[in-house]
Design an enzyme around this catalytic site. Structure first.
Site, PDB file in Angstrom:
ATOM      1  N   ARG A  20       0.936  -1.336  -0.104  1.00  0.00           N
ATOM      2  CA  ARG A  20       0.048   0.023   0.061  1.00  0.00           C
ATOM      3  C   ARG A  20       0.723   1.145  -0.026  1.00  0.00           C
ATOM      4  O   ARG A  20       1.701   1.519   0.740  1.00  0.00           O
ATOM      5  CB  ARG A  20      -0.974   0.099   1.235  1.00  0.00           C
ATOM      6  CG  ARG A  20      -1.775   1.242   1.228  1.00  0.00           C
ATOM      7  CD  ARG A  20      -2.539   1.463   2.222  1.00  0.00           C
ATOM      8  NE  ARG A  20      -1.954   1.805   3.471  1.00  0.00           N
ATOM      9  CZ  ARG A  20      -1.437   2.800   4.031  1.00  0.00           C
ATOM     10  NH1 ARG A  20      -1.333   3.878   3.187  1.00  0.00           N
ATOM     11  NH2 ARG A  20      -0.500   3.097   5.021  1.00  0.00           N
ATOM     12  N   ALA A  21       0.731   2.101  -1.093  1.00  0.00           N
ATOM     13  CA  ALA A  21       1.404   3.466  -1.057  1.00  0.00           C
ATOM     14  C   ALA A  21       0.418   4.504  -0.856  1.00  0.00           C
ATOM     15  O   ALA A  21      -0.827   4.501  -1.535  1.00  0.00           O
ATOM     16  CB  ALA A  21       2.133   3.538  -2.402  1.00  0.00           C
ATOM     17  N   SER A  22       0.664   5.424  -0.107  1.00  0.00           N
ATOM     18  CA  SER A  22      -0.210   6.747   0.024  1.00  0.00           C
ATOM     19  C   SER A  22      -0.500   7.294  -1.248  1.00  0.00           C
ATOM     20  O   SER A  22      -1.296   8.233  -1.533  1.00  0.00           O
ATOM     21  CB  SER A  22       0.145   7.319   1.263  1.00  0.00           C
ATOM     22  OG  SER A  22       0.325   6.389   2.118  1.00  0.00           O
ATOM     23  N   THR A  23       0.651   7.436  -1.924  1.00  0.00           N
ATOM     24  CA  THR A  23       1.092   8.388  -3.224  1.00  0.00           C
ATOM     25  C   THR A  23       1.111   7.519  -4.425  1.00  0.00           C
ATOM     26  O   THR A  23       0.167   6.793  -4.798  1.00  0.00           O
ATOM     27  CB  THR A  23       2.181   9.473  -2.896  1.00  0.00           C
ATOM     28  OG1 THR A  23       3.196   8.654  -2.430  1.00  0.00           O
ATOM     29  CG2 THR A  23       1.643  10.203  -1.820  1.00  0.00           C
TER      30      THR A  23
END
Length: 106
Positions: free
Chosen positions: A11-14
């Site tokens: 999971r990457a926020s960006t």
């Protein structure tokens, strides 16, 4: 010996760069143990949201005894206490074990 099915959650926020960097660290972690990641699930979603399509696809795909591999627990959860309990309950129900690379004792 029983085979271990490892599902990696990225999971990457960006943007996707963060997720791919994470993927390299997860690959290294499993290869050092003579294992391999079977499937990757990647998404750009806030960790504060429980409503994450790829996380739930991973849970739907999982079989009892599978491992949910994350880089760090916060990749999985910056959830409210109630939502974190819901997710843990789902993992128990599916009999999925979570392993975090940065906290190998999880």
């Amino acid at each position: 010996p029983m085979s271990v099915f490892i599902r990696a959650y990225l999971r990457a926020s960006t943007d996707g760069q963060d997720a791919q960097r994470t993927r390299a660290s997860l690959d290294q972690f499993v290869s050092e143990r003579g294992l391999a990641v079977c499937t990757y699930y990647a998404e750009n979603e806030s960790g504060a949201r429980l409503d994450r399509p790829m996380l739930f696809r991973l849970m739907d795909d999982s079989q009892p005894g599978d491992i949910l591999l994350v880089e760090d627990v916060d990749r999985l959860s910056r959830l409210t206490a109630g939502d974190w309990e819901k997710l843990k309950s789902l993992m128990r129900e599916r009999q999925v074990r979570m392993v975090a690379v940065n906290v190998p004792t999880t």
